[in-house]
Enzyme design. Sequence first.
Site, PDB file in Angstrom:
ATOM      1  N   HIS A   1       1.879   1.995  -3.491  1.00 45.54           N
ATOM      2  CA  HIS A   1       0.854   2.760  -4.228  1.00 45.54           C
ATOM      3  C   HIS A   1       0.936   4.240  -3.857  1.00 45.54           C
ATOM      4  O   HIS A   1       0.838   5.110  -4.718  1.00 45.54           O
ATOM      5  CB  HIS A   1      -0.544   2.240  -3.898  1.00 45.54           C
ATOM      6  CG  HIS A   1      -0.874   0.930  -4.562  1.00 45.54           C
ATOM      7  ND1 HIS A   1      -0.587   0.676  -5.887  1.00 45.54           N
ATOM      8  CD2 HIS A   1      -1.491  -0.187  -4.086  1.00 45.54           C
ATOM      9  CE1 HIS A   1      -1.006  -0.550  -6.197  1.00 45.54           C
ATOM     10  NE2 HIS A   1      -1.547  -1.101  -5.122  1.00 45.54           N
TER      11      HIS A   1
ATOM     12  N   CYS B   1      10.804  -5.106  -6.883  1.00 48.03           N
ATOM     13  CA  CYS B   1      11.692  -5.576  -7.941  1.00 48.03           C
ATOM     14  C   CYS B   1      12.561  -4.388  -8.374  1.00 48.03           C
ATOM     15  O   CYS B   1      12.315  -3.248  -7.958  1.00 48.03           O
ATOM     16  CB  CYS B   1      10.883  -6.106  -9.131  1.00 48.03           C
ATOM     17  SG  CYS B   1       9.957  -4.842  -9.992  1.00 48.03           S
TER      18      CYS B   1
ATOM     19  N   GLU C   1       0.837  -1.211   0.000  1.00 47.54           N
ATOM     20  CA  GLU C   1       0.000   0.000   0.000  1.00 47.54           C
ATOM     21  C   GLU C   1       0.869   1.257   0.000  1.00 47.54           C
ATOM     22  O   GLU C   1       0.535   2.250  -0.652  1.00 47.54           O
ATOM     23  CB  GLU C   1      -0.959   0.004   1.206  1.00 47.54           C
ATOM     24  CG  GLU C   1      -1.969  -1.143   1.227  1.00 47.54           C
ATOM     25  CD  GLU C   1      -2.762  -1.329  -0.071  1.00 47.54           C
ATOM     26  OE1 GLU C   1      -2.939  -0.360  -0.822  1.00 47.54           O
ATOM     27  OE2 GLU C   1      -3.171  -2.480  -0.344  1.00 47.54           O
TER      28      GLU C   1
ATOM     29  N   CYS D   1       2.564  -4.727 -10.272  1.00 42.79           N
ATOM     30  CA  CYS D   1       3.708  -5.198 -11.043  1.00 42.79           C
ATOM     31  C   CYS D   1       3.450  -6.654 -11.463  1.00 42.79           C
ATOM     32  O   CYS D   1       2.776  -7.402 -10.760  1.00 42.79           O
ATOM     33  CB  CYS D   1       4.959  -5.113 -10.176  1.00 42.79           C
ATOM     34  SG  CYS D   1       6.442  -5.728 -10.964  1.00 42.79           S
TER      35      CYS D   1
END
Lengths: 446, 181
Positions: free
Chosen positions: B136, B167, B133, B143
């Site tokens: 975001h 990532c 979260e 992703c």
Amino acid sequence: MAKKISILIVDDEESVRDSLYSWFIEDGYRVECAENANKALAILESDTFDIILADIKMPGMDGLEMLRRIKFLRSDSIVIVITAFATVDTAVQALKDGAFDYVTKPFDPDDLSHLIRNATKQISLSEENESLKKRVVSLENVEDLIGKSEAMKRVLKDIESVAQSSSSVVITGESGTGKELVARAIHSNSTRKFFPLVSVHCGALTESLLESELFGHEKGAFTGAMYNRKGRFEMADNGTIFLDEIATISTKMQIDLLRVLESKKFVRVGGNKEISSDFRVICATNKDLKSMVEKGTFREDLFYRLNVVNIYVPPLRERIEDIPLLVDYFIKKYCTSMNKPPATIDSSALKRLEEFSFPGNVRELENMIERAIVVGNGKKISLKDLPLEKTIISNSIESLDDLEKTHILQILNKYSWNISRAAKALKVDRVTLYNKISKYKLKPAD
Amino acid sequence: MDIQNITLIPFGYFEEVFLKSISEAVKHEFHFPVNIKEGHLDLSEFYDPIRRQYNGTKLLREIDSLFSSDTGKTIGLFSVDLYIPILTYIYGQAFLNGRSGIASVYRLSNERYGMNIDDKIIQDRFIKEVIHELGHAFGLIHCYIPTCVMRSSTYVEDIDQKSANFCFSCKNQIDAGLSDL
């Protein structure tokens, strides 16, 4: 880069619109919302969406009526209907009217993800299908480039060396030499081959029509523009656009074209939204663009922008050695398409074809063979099946004597060696005609 | 917005050790100071008696207006069952590229799915949800890399499949976003 999927949410409940909006935004989709069907249809007039999520129960126009209107506007739209009042009847009706799927709210997050995944899979399958269809057509047409002459080998070598780059190409050559086939060959051997090759015949369209054809238009841009329409530049995204008869475009269009080629951005006619498209340009002309530049009828900057690579396609009379191969290829092609047994060609007929000047080039030869297959009743194409009488200007004729000899023989054959009628047609007396027959040692054919 | 810190505000009872482990994991991933502040809200205002759940959209707005600041990102931590009107449940929610988000531990426990109690698994799952979260709130969308913490998770098993880390690409996007501020 993967295409960004766009979603339009149509629901009268603000909380539902907000929930879906924030859910899809987090997934990276482009999302817009409308609170009723009329607003959604208004949005759809100026914008396109891959997926439309619509509530069935809404004040005013309901979701089912909106679904029918959307399908009328764009039959390939993916519409998913959602409702809190699920009945079998409405579900069946929605699916009959073309809805992609039907869901009852509230639903599990996984169901929503699954639904959108299925819809996006459908979109990518449709796009892939279109692209593959075009690719198959392209590959079939590349086979039409027949020839082992030095001139043709040069063309094939040019195609090979230019195909892998994204440089603009101008293909020059007489009418009927196969310039469009060369363009298809370049496209099919390039990295863009899985995307469309979009052809535009510039010479066949008026300036305003060409503008609308190339850039697309918005609804109401002009009388008759009832719907939004994608332009050819937009359709050629990631692929190639082939502009045939480029020398015929107006001065204004030359300026517009130059701007698009430099920025790869444009605006639809009657629109104000800038659209980007990644395309490669291949042009063709039977005119000398360089001399048009010198005369001031073609823009120099556009010429240099387009003419990064030039490929010259030789006329058929400059590659006579390819005629037997081409004849053989066209015979096979038309015998197969007309479901006729394989035919061959008479050696004298082939010899006459090799002597023919072919002002219409390969296209003229192809038409001749097609006609011969249609009208011929045997397995062998002979001289009488070929429409060569009126156009014998063989390139083996150099002297006036040769020309006279050929013409007299043609007339004698035409009147079945009736000397009086042939002399009358030639407007000479019979004695003169006998003297010419003797001089040129002419004899009736067997 | 000049980001200076990340604030975690628990609403309801959470053990101190549990909160500390979340705070350390968040700090490790974002390299910002992480504060834990007490928060009080009357959750009954957000309760839907028909669904017997709490409206996540309204809660997120409340957190954003009462507890967020322009100098950081704030995440409200809950132990109640959250929903948004169109969906049966959510694990969390955040304003994309905004100031705040929410996450709930309610549906993350093994025993809710008929399995043995495992406190370590709840902790790991919650860490991933909180970082997700926050991602975001830092402007990241979902992703497709299976191990990236920003991968969308609709089941607890999905959460277990991914790691608690970004990532390479998502990490770069956060760094690029911060350098643009």
